[in-house]
Design an enzyme around this catalytic site. Sequence first.
Site, PDB file in Angstrom:
ATOM      1  N   GLU A   1      -4.033   7.160  -5.479  1.00  0.00           N
ATOM      2  CA  GLU A   1      -4.941   6.211  -6.631  1.00  0.00           C
ATOM      3  C   GLU A   1      -5.999   6.015  -7.189  1.00  0.00           C
ATOM      4  O   GLU A   1      -6.918   6.736  -6.714  1.00  0.00           O
ATOM      5  CB  GLU A   1      -4.339   5.000  -6.283  1.00  0.00           C
TER       6      GLU A   1
ATOM      7  N   HIS B   1      -1.009  -0.263  -9.708  1.00  0.00           N
ATOM      8  CA  HIS B   1      -1.257  -1.654  -9.119  1.00  0.00           C
ATOM      9  C   HIS B   1      -1.852  -2.488  -9.706  1.00  0.00           C
ATOM     10  O   HIS B   1      -2.961  -2.678  -9.316  1.00  0.00           O
ATOM     11  CB  HIS B   1      -2.659  -0.690  -8.158  1.00  0.00           C
TER      12      HIS B   1
ATOM     13  N   ARG C   1       0.817  -1.185  -0.038  1.00  0.00           N
ATOM     14  CA  ARG C   1       0.285   0.274  -0.088  1.00  0.00           C
ATOM     15  C   ARG C   1       0.836   1.141   0.088  1.00  0.00           C
ATOM     16  O   ARG C   1       1.734   1.346   0.575  1.00  0.00           O
ATOM     17  CB  ARG C   1      -1.115   0.152   1.080  1.00  0.00           C
TER      18      ARG C   1
END
Length: 302
Positions: A249, A268, A220
Site C-alpha cells: 500500500e 484502505h 490487513r
Amino acid sequence: MRVLLHYDYEHTVAGLDVVSCPEEDDERFAKLLPEAEVLWHVLRPVTAADLDRAPNLRLIQKLGTGVNTIDLDAAEERGIAVANMPGTNAQAVAETALLLMLAALRRVVTFDARTREGRGWPADRALVGGELNGRTVGLLGGGQIAGLLRGMLEAVGANVLYTSRRPRPEDPSWRPLDDLLRASDIVSVHIPLTAETHHLLDRERLALLPPGAIVVNTARGAVIDESALVEALSSGRLGGAGLDVFEREPVPASNPLTALDNVVVMPHVAWLTRETWDRYFAVAEENCRRLAAGEELLHRVR
C-alpha cells in the site's frame, strides 16, 4: 505541545499545536519530525529511521487499531510510548465490509462501467447477481467489528458463522477456521496482521471455500496470499472479492487484482468517515492531555 498529524487533514484544537503532513510527502515529514512531541499516525509505516529524526517524540498515537505499521521495538528502545484506539472505527469498517459484500454480489464494478459507456440493459446471464439473504457468511474474528457486522448481516437474513483465536465450542455459530471456510459463501476478514496470521488464507485454505464464494478483506492485506487470490479469481473458482487492503500500500495500478472485473477495490479507507475522525480526535486529544499531565495513557500498547 507540538503534534504532527501524518495525514492530509486539517485539525485545530485549543492547547495543541497541530501540523498536518500528507502521508506521501516524505520530505515534509522529515522536516517536521524533529519538533514533534506527539505523532498522530494513520497508515504510512513509522520506521526506526523516522524515530531517529524525532528526538523530542514522546508518543506515537495510532489513529485506529492496528499497530503493525509501527516499529514497536524501535519506539520502546527510544522511550517513546505507543497507544491505539480500539473500536473507534468499528462502525465504519463494519458498514464498509457489508458494502463490499453487496458490491461483489451485485457486480457493481461491471454495471458501473457498462452504464457509463451507455451500453443499455444487460442480457448476459453471467451478470445476474445474488442476495445476502439465505447465504452463509463466515467472519474471521470475533471482535467489535465482526460483532457489529454480524448484526447487520442477520438483519438481512444471512446465516453468520465466525471463528476466533479463542475456541468457543459452546457457541453454535463458532467454527474452527477450516470448517468455517468450507461452509461460507462469503468470508470476511477481521483479524490483525501478525506472524501467525500472515497469509493465513493461502492457496490451500482458499481452495476450501465453495465454488463461486466471495472474499472480503477490510483488515490487513497480507492476511491473504494475493497471488493465490488472483489465481482463484481469474480461474473462476471464486466468484469475486471486495478489498480495502492490500499486501503493498498504496496499491499500485500494476496489481493484478485491480484488472479483474469481479473485484471491488478501495484504497484502505473503510474507516474514513467524519464520525470516525471525531472519535479519533477525541481519544487522541485526551491522550495528549494525559501525556502533559503525566497520567496513564488510554489504550497504551507499549
